[in-house]
Write a protein that holds these residues in place. Structure first.
Motif, PDB file in Angstrom:
ATOM      1  N   VAL A   1      12.213  11.950   0.680  1.00  0.00           N
ATOM      2  CA  VAL A   1      11.752  11.074   1.833  1.00  0.00           C
ATOM      3  C   VAL A   1      10.454  10.602   1.746  1.00  0.00           C
ATOM      4  N   ASP A   2      10.408   9.075   1.527  1.00  0.00           N
ATOM      5  CA  ASP A   2       8.940   8.263   1.076  1.00  0.00           C
ATOM      6  C   ASP A   2       9.302   6.868   1.363  1.00  0.00           C
ATOM      7  N   ALA A   3       7.968   6.442   1.634  1.00  0.00           N
ATOM      8  CA  ALA A   3       8.076   4.919   1.821  1.00  0.00           C
ATOM      9  C   ALA A   3       8.148   4.207   0.251  1.00  0.00           C
ATOM     10  N   HIS A   4       7.727   5.069  -0.423  1.00  0.00           N
ATOM     11  CA  HIS A   4       7.631   4.859  -2.174  1.00  0.00           C
ATOM     12  C   HIS A   4       8.722   5.639  -3.087  1.00  0.00           C
ATOM     13  N   ALA A   5       9.148   4.958  -4.055  1.00  0.00           N
ATOM     14  CA  ALA A   5      10.023   5.619  -4.907  1.00  0.00           C
ATOM     15  C   ALA A   5       9.482   6.471  -5.813  1.00  0.00           C
ATOM     16  N   ASP A   6       8.008   6.222  -6.191  1.00  0.00           N
ATOM     17  CA  ASP A   6       7.246   7.250  -7.212  1.00  0.00           C
ATOM     18  C   ASP A   6       8.113   7.756  -8.270  1.00  0.00           C
ATOM     19  N   ILE A   7       8.684   6.816  -8.866  1.00  0.00           N
ATOM     20  CA  ILE A   7       9.560   6.794 -10.124  1.00  0.00           C
ATOM     21  C   ILE A   7       8.914   5.661 -11.034  1.00  0.00           C
ATOM     22  N   ASN A   8       7.609   5.284 -10.925  1.00  0.00           N
ATOM     23  CA  ASN A   8       6.813   4.683 -11.940  1.00  0.00           C
ATOM     24  C   ASN A   8       6.674   5.510 -13.374  1.00  0.00           C
ATOM     25  N   THR A   9       6.999   4.925 -14.490  1.00  0.00           N
ATOM     26  CA  THR A   9       6.635   5.675 -15.702  1.00  0.00           C
ATOM     27  C   THR A   9       5.280   5.208 -16.013  1.00  0.00           C
TER      28      THR A   9
ATOM     29  N   GLU B   1       1.594   0.264 -12.243  1.00  0.00           N
ATOM     30  CA  GLU B   1       0.612  -0.843 -11.989  1.00  0.00           C
ATOM     31  C   GLU B   1      -0.820  -0.217 -11.730  1.00  0.00           C
ATOM     32  N   SER B   2      -0.718   0.897 -10.888  1.00  0.00           N
ATOM     33  CA  SER B   2      -1.999   1.437 -10.186  1.00  0.00           C
ATOM     34  C   SER B   2      -2.634   2.364 -11.261  1.00  0.00           C
ATOM     35  N   GLY B   3      -1.749   3.038 -12.243  1.00  0.00           N
ATOM     36  CA  GLY B   3      -1.979   4.125 -13.107  1.00  0.00           C
ATOM     37  C   GLY B   3      -2.268   5.396 -12.197  1.00  0.00           C
ATOM     38  N   ASN B   4      -1.918   5.449 -10.891  1.00  0.00           N
ATOM     39  CA  ASN B   4      -1.944   6.619 -10.091  1.00  0.00           C
ATOM     40  C   ASN B   4      -0.780   7.503 -10.321  1.00  0.00           C
ATOM     41  N   LEU B   5      -1.032   8.538 -10.602  1.00  0.00           N
ATOM     42  CA  LEU B   5       0.419   9.463 -11.249  1.00  0.00           C
ATOM     43  C   LEU B   5       0.949  10.052  -9.998  1.00  0.00           C
ATOM     44  N   HIS B   6       0.601   9.831  -8.691  1.00  0.00           N
ATOM     45  CA  HIS B   6       1.482  10.287  -7.589  1.00  0.00           C
ATOM     46  C   HIS B   6       2.380   9.353  -7.597  1.00  0.00           C
ATOM     47  N   GLY B   7       2.284   8.057  -8.145  1.00  0.00           N
ATOM     48  CA  GLY B   7       3.428   7.228  -8.080  1.00  0.00           C
ATOM     49  C   GLY B   7       4.384   7.379  -9.144  1.00  0.00           C
TER      50      GLY B   7
ATOM     51  N   GLY C   1       8.922  -2.876 -11.479  1.00  0.00           N
ATOM     52  CA  GLY C   1       9.779  -1.792 -12.378  1.00  0.00           C
ATOM     53  C   GLY C   1      10.317  -0.587 -11.976  1.00  0.00           C
ATOM     54  N   GLU C   2      10.053  -0.128 -10.758  1.00  0.00           N
ATOM     55  CA  GLU C   2      10.449   1.093  -9.990  1.00  0.00           C
ATOM     56  C   GLU C   2      11.932   0.329  -9.565  1.00  0.00           C
ATOM     57  N   ARG C   3      12.256  -0.695  -9.103  1.00  0.00           N
ATOM     58  CA  ARG C   3      13.531  -1.237  -8.648  1.00  0.00           C
ATOM     59  C   ARG C   3      14.544  -1.244  -9.903  1.00  0.00           C
TER      60      ARG C   3
ATOM     61  N   TYR D   1       9.060  15.621   0.815  1.00  0.00           N
ATOM     62  CA  TYR D   1       8.642  14.804   2.075  1.00  0.00           C
ATOM     63  C   TYR D   1       7.360  14.485   1.992  1.00  0.00           C
ATOM     64  N   ASP D   2       7.188  13.096   1.740  1.00  0.00           N
ATOM     65  CA  ASP D   2       5.980  12.213   1.942  1.00  0.00           C
ATOM     66  C   ASP D   2       5.926  11.914   3.308  1.00  0.00           C
ATOM     67  N   VAL D   3       4.934  12.270   3.852  1.00  0.00           N
ATOM     68  CA  VAL D   3       4.627  11.941   5.238  1.00  0.00           C
ATOM     69  C   VAL D   3       4.334  10.398   5.382  1.00  0.00           C
ATOM     70  N   ASP D   4       4.222   9.628   4.574  1.00  0.00           N
ATOM     71  CA  ASP D   4       4.132   8.404   4.709  1.00  0.00           C
ATOM     72  C   ASP D   4       5.615   7.614   4.786  1.00  0.00           C
ATOM     73  N   GLY D   5       6.503   8.371   4.659  1.00  0.00           N
ATOM     74  CA  GLY D   5       7.842   7.836   4.924  1.00  0.00           C
ATOM     75  C   GLY D   5       7.861   7.501   6.517  1.00  0.00           C
TER      76      GLY D   5
HETATM   77  N1  LIG Z   1       3.117   9.397  -3.275  1.00  0.00           N
HETATM   78  C1  LIG Z   1       2.726   8.136  -2.947  1.00  0.00           C
HETATM   79  N2  LIG Z   1       1.744   7.876  -1.925  1.00  0.00           N
HETATM   80  N3  LIG Z   1       2.909   7.109  -3.960  1.00  0.00           N
HETATM   81  C2  LIG Z   1       2.422   5.979  -3.750  1.00  0.00           C
HETATM   82  C3  LIG Z   1       2.811   5.016  -4.873  1.00  0.00           C
HETATM   83  C4  LIG Z   1       2.351   3.471  -4.798  1.00  0.00           C
HETATM   84  C5  LIG Z   1       2.551   2.503  -5.991  1.00  0.00           C
HETATM   85  N4  LIG Z   1       4.040   2.539  -5.984  1.00  0.00           N
HETATM   86  C6  LIG Z   1       2.123   3.217  -7.369  1.00  0.00           C
HETATM   87  O1  LIG Z   1       2.804   3.585  -8.008  1.00  0.00           O
HETATM   88  O2  LIG Z   1       0.869   3.143  -7.325  1.00  0.00           O
END
Ligand SMILES: NC(=[NH2+])NCCC[C@H](N)C(=O)O
Length: 322
Positions: free
Chosen positions: A135-143, A148-154, A198-200, A244-248
């Motif tokens: 459950v999330d606003a984001h797919a968090d399936i970037n490789t 693009e952000s380099g943030n690994l929570h994505g 890229g996630e899409r 569950y990401d609360v930002d969902g």
């Molecule tokens: N767990 C999160 N809140 N993820 C947000 C990810 C946002 C964006 N898609 C990224 O890869 O940076």
């Protein structure tokens, strides 16, 4: 009101609360305060109230995360803090595996969503055919290649799926050595509304089940939940883990989070997902992530967000309105 023995995989009704005060998967400080804030506001009493016993695991205790976060050399290509994220995820993975071995319900409280790779991998180690709802606003399936952000929570879903392994930082070799990944067919998303290009492509190429806010609007939350359960659990008997990401949930209810996106689930839609999964008897684990008590524009906003996290947990553990 609590219903007895509603949990097919946890007849003894015992929870392991895994504290994961981890912030290395993204840039903002404060998300590491969430486990304590949730506990301060009643998480453990709520668990008892729902008729469960609990134990607490604190796998990140004792390490100097502040120093790890400050290490400017911890980068790999575009990826930020791969060493720190790998270390945090490994410790959460080990704690989750212990809970799974003891047949307790792992309730993992983040921290940022990078730790999702750990809870998912521990879940499929125990239940290779289990289902996962993200459950999330984001797919968090970037490789590491698409981020693009380099943030690994994505990126946690990509790591748990073993995508793009040739470009992983060496820190994540331990995941390759586990010998198991999650399968694209065993995960379904609910609540998406901010998906990177890229996630899409990954979601489409792998045929991953994803219900965006468009689908929630079109079908209603009940149909979406039923469809999601069916997609990941064709036998109707498999355990289901929820990350569950609360930002969902819409920022109107959940303002104190790092990457809010408007147009989200209503509070009731967000809780209904958990009520329905609890009622299915199949719920087998929950992560609550991305509560950031430092980011509420006011104290009331922060408390609303914390209380939303607590409500998600209560509904997961069997609380019903009547
Ligand atoms: N767990 C999160 N809140 N993820 C947000 C990810 C946002 C964006 N898609 C990224 O890869 O940076």
């Amino acid at each position: 009101m609590t219903a007895e023995s509603e949990y097919a995989f946890f007849p003894e009704k015992k929870v392991t609360v895994i504290k994961a005060p981890f912030n290395g998967g993204q840039g903002k400080l404060g998300v590491e305060q969430a486990p304590e804030k949730l506990i301060e506001n009643g998480l453990l009493d709520d668990i008892k109230e729902q008729g469960w016993r609990y134990e607490i695991e604190d796998p990140l205790m004792g390490d100097d995360w502040r120093a790890m976060r400050a290490d400017a050399s911890d980068v790999y290509g575009n990826c930020k803090r791969p060493h720190m994220v790998s270390e945090g995820a490994k410790k959460v993975y080990e704690a989750s595996v212990r809970a799974r071995e003891n047949n307790t319900f792992p309730l993992t409280v983040g921290g940022d969503h990078a730790i999702g790779m750990a809870t998912l991998l521990a879940f499929v180690k125990k239940y290779p055919d289990g289902g996962i709802i993200w459950v999330d606003a984001h797919a968090d399936i970037n490789t590491p290649t698409t981020t693009e952000s380099g943030n690994l929570h994505g990126c946690p879903v990509a790591f748990a799926m073993g995508l793009d392994q040739e470009h992983w930082p060496a820190d994540f070799d331990w995941i390759k050595q586990l010998g198991h990944f999650i399968n694209p067919k065993q995960i379904a998303y609910i609540g998406l509304r901010d998906v990177d290009k890229g996630e899409r492509k990954i979601l489409r190429d792998l045929g991953i089940t994803a219900f965006s806010m468009y689908h929630v609007d079109k079908y209603g939350i009940n149909t979406v939940v039923q469809k999601a359960i069916k997609a990941i659990n064709p036998s109707g008997k498999a355990p289901i883990h929820v990350s569950y990401d609360v930002d969902g949930i819409d920022p109107q209810y959940v303002a104190a989070t790092g990457t809010p996106v408007r147009g989200g689930l209503s509070l009731r839609e967000g809780l209904f997902i958990m009520e329905e999964l609890a009622a299915s008897h199949l719920l087998a684990g929950l992560d609550i992530v991305e509560v950031n008590p430092a980011l509420g524009p006011t104290k009331t906003h922060t408390l609303d967000t914390v209380n939303t996290g607590l409500s998600i947990s209560r509904c997961a553990l069997g609380d019903t309105i009547l």
